[in-house]
Design a protein around this motif. Structure first.
Motif, PDB file in Angstrom:
ATOM      1  N   ALA A   1      24.026   9.576  15.802  1.00 34.61           N
ATOM      2  CA  ALA A   1      23.847  10.923  15.279  1.00 34.61           C
ATOM      3  C   ALA A   1      24.480  11.982  15.785  1.00 34.61           C
TER       4      ALA A   1
ATOM      5  N   TYR B   1      17.014   8.369  21.069  1.00 36.79           N
ATOM      6  CA  TYR B   1      16.193   8.612  19.822  1.00 36.79           C
ATOM      7  C   TYR B   1      16.815   9.731  19.137  1.00 36.79           C
ATOM      8  N   ALA B   2      17.138   9.898  17.909  1.00 34.52           N
ATOM      9  CA  ALA B   2      17.752  10.769  17.279  1.00 34.52           C
ATOM     10  C   ALA B   2      17.331  10.697  15.841  1.00 34.52           C
ATOM     11  N   PRO B   3      17.512  11.803  15.029  1.00 43.80           N
ATOM     12  CA  PRO B   3      17.365  11.658  13.296  1.00 43.80           C
ATOM     13  C   PRO B   3      18.002  10.649  12.974  1.00 43.80           C
ATOM     14  N   ARG B   4      17.670   9.849  12.006  1.00 42.21           N
ATOM     15  CA  ARG B   4      18.322   8.705  11.260  1.00 42.21           C
ATOM     16  C   ARG B   4      18.367   8.340   9.757  1.00 42.21           C
TER      17      ARG B   4
ATOM     18  N   TYR C   1      13.110  14.645   9.607  1.00 40.21           N
ATOM     19  CA  TYR C   1      13.779  13.217   9.431  1.00 40.21           C
ATOM     20  C   TYR C   1      12.975  12.283  10.279  1.00 40.21           C
TER      21      TYR C   1
ATOM     22  N   TRP D   1      13.130   9.633  12.781  1.00 42.96           N
ATOM     23  CA  TRP D   1      13.865   9.230  14.126  1.00 42.96           C
ATOM     24  C   TRP D   1      13.755   7.815  14.435  1.00 42.96           C
ATOM     25  N   ASP D   2      14.941   7.259  14.684  1.00 47.11           N
ATOM     26  CA  ASP D   2      14.873   5.792  15.534  1.00 47.11           C
ATOM     27  C   ASP D   2      15.921   5.759  16.541  1.00 47.11           C
ATOM     28  N   SER D   3      15.984   4.484  17.228  1.00 44.17           N
ATOM     29  CA  SER D   3      16.821   4.451  18.331  1.00 44.17           C
ATOM     30  C   SER D   3      18.066   4.273  18.050  1.00 44.17           C
TER      31      SER D   3
ATOM     32  N   TRP E   1       8.271  10.098  12.605  1.00 42.85           N
ATOM     33  CA  TRP E   1       8.785  11.496  12.124  1.00 42.85           C
ATOM     34  C   TRP E   1       8.780  12.402  12.856  1.00 42.85           C
TER      35      TRP E   1
ATOM     36  N   PRO F   1      10.291  16.502  19.597  1.00 42.43           N
ATOM     37  CA  PRO F   1      10.003  14.891  19.520  1.00 42.43           C
ATOM     38  C   PRO F   1       8.604  14.793  20.317  1.00 42.43           C
TER      39      PRO F   1
ATOM     40  N   ALA G   1      14.170  10.861  23.908  1.00 46.00           N
ATOM     41  CA  ALA G   1      14.739  11.642  22.741  1.00 46.00           C
ATOM     42  C   ALA G   1      15.785  12.394  23.006  1.00 46.00           C
TER      43      ALA G   1
END
Length: 346
Positions: free
Chosen positions: A58, A89-92, A141, A143-145, A166, A173, A180
């Protein structure tokens, strides 16, 4: 269970699901809102060879003010126990992208009924997300790793095990997720992208010197100027710029039979230069930065090691003034031939 970076559908989905079931999240170049679905890997680069800008996960890196050239290299942190994060972790995914990612996995059926049912309940059935949160499309969004590029085999890459979650746009987060992404983490990721010029020093005499003859050492000030890399997450409107500035030069002669100038071997930055260029008429003077060899190198040479220490700091979203990061070091060796002074007795 965390997501993996790229899942192909159709003939290869069975193998990909097996990877999903057996391991942590893998790194992917995917930015929500871009082209394609959440199951695709995307890599963008500007100025093809120089890669002035690129997207990794991201995070977007701007390297337009970084060091360049074949001799440029990454700095090593002077703090032995410090490294940039191996995962974060960030938006995905948008709601639609997560649906396109998840449903082929469920339809393959190879992950087992219980696992599929648990995932359907979580993302479709309202515990806690109903129909992939489509009613909140455009308001946040999933978020995922991500695993930092080049750190896939690092033990720290296994630290990000929390499931997809989410986050509403503008909200922080959950506080129980220390990995995060933050501006400080962006600064640390940018640290790993810093490239600095070679540390080959100018010597006088050049290449070959004499026993007990002070050898002057200096660096071309034009090459040793601050460099920086900016890392950002456009979706979150956060960024950080990490800057490296030359601080000092350490000279290691390659033998104990030598004297360094100054005695510590560390030549501090003096204005815009390190050391002083030799000039005619200074042969009898002591160089402010240099070395004197006390023994011949014989048929070989000594490997002089020159290491630049760089002061590294960052600025970014939500911080006032420069924030410190561990100093970085980058060094290189060069051959120095030392000969005996020949004299003729009459």
């Amino acid at each position: 269970m965390p997501a993996v970076g790229r899942i192909a559908v159709g003939a290869t989905v069975m193998a990909a699901v097996a990877v999903l079931a057996g391991g942590p999240a893998a790194w992917a170049d995917f930015v929500p809102g871009g082209n394609g679905t959440g199951s695709e890997t995307q890599v963008d680069g500007g100025q093809e060879d120089q890669k002035v800008t690129s997207t990794a996960g991201a995070v977007v890196f701007d390297r337009s003010k970084n060091g360049s050239g074949k001799s440029a290299g990454p700095v090593t942190s002077s703090a032995s126990n410090w490294t940039p994060p191996a995962c974060y972790y960030a938006p995905r995914y948008t709601p639609e992208q997560l649906e396109k990612y998840m449903k082929p996995i469920w339809e393959a059926g190879s992950t087992g009924y219980e696992w599929d049912a648990e995932r359907r309940k979580k993302f479709e059935g309202g515990e806690p997300y109903k129909d992939f949160n489509k009613d909140k499309a455009g308001e946040g969004y999933f978020w995922d790793s991500y695993v930092t590029e080049g750190r896939e085999g690092d033990p720290g890459a296994l630290d990000c095990t929390k499931d997809i979650f989410w986050v509403d746009t503008g909200d922080a987060p959950p506080p129980d997720i220390p990995q995060a992404i933050t501006p400080e983490m962006l600064a640390q990721l940018a640290y790993a992208e810093i490239r600095v010029p070679s540390t080959k020093v100018e010597l006088a005499p050049e290449g070959t010197t004499k026993v007990n003859l002070p050898t002057w050492a200096w660096l071309d000030a034009a090459e040793f100027k601050p460099v920086s890399v900016t890392a950002s997450v456009p979706l979150l409107n956060v960024q950080a710029t990490t800057t490296a500035e030359p601080l000092s030069l350490k000279i290691e002669p390659g033998t104990a039979d030598a004297t360094t100038y100054p005695a510590s071997g560390v030549c501090e930055l003096n204005g815009k230069q390190i050391g002083e260029a030799y000039a005619k008429g200074k042969a009898s003077e002591t160089p402010p930065c240099g070395v004197k060899y006390l023994r011949s190198s014989g048929d070989g040479s000594y490997q002089l090691q020159a290491t630049i220490t760089w002061r590294i700091h960052w600025t970014g979203t939500g911080v006032a003034g420069e924030q410190p990061l561990p100093n970085g070091e980058f060094g290189a060796g060069q051959d120095v031939i030392v000969q005996e002074i020949q004299s003729i007795n009459r």
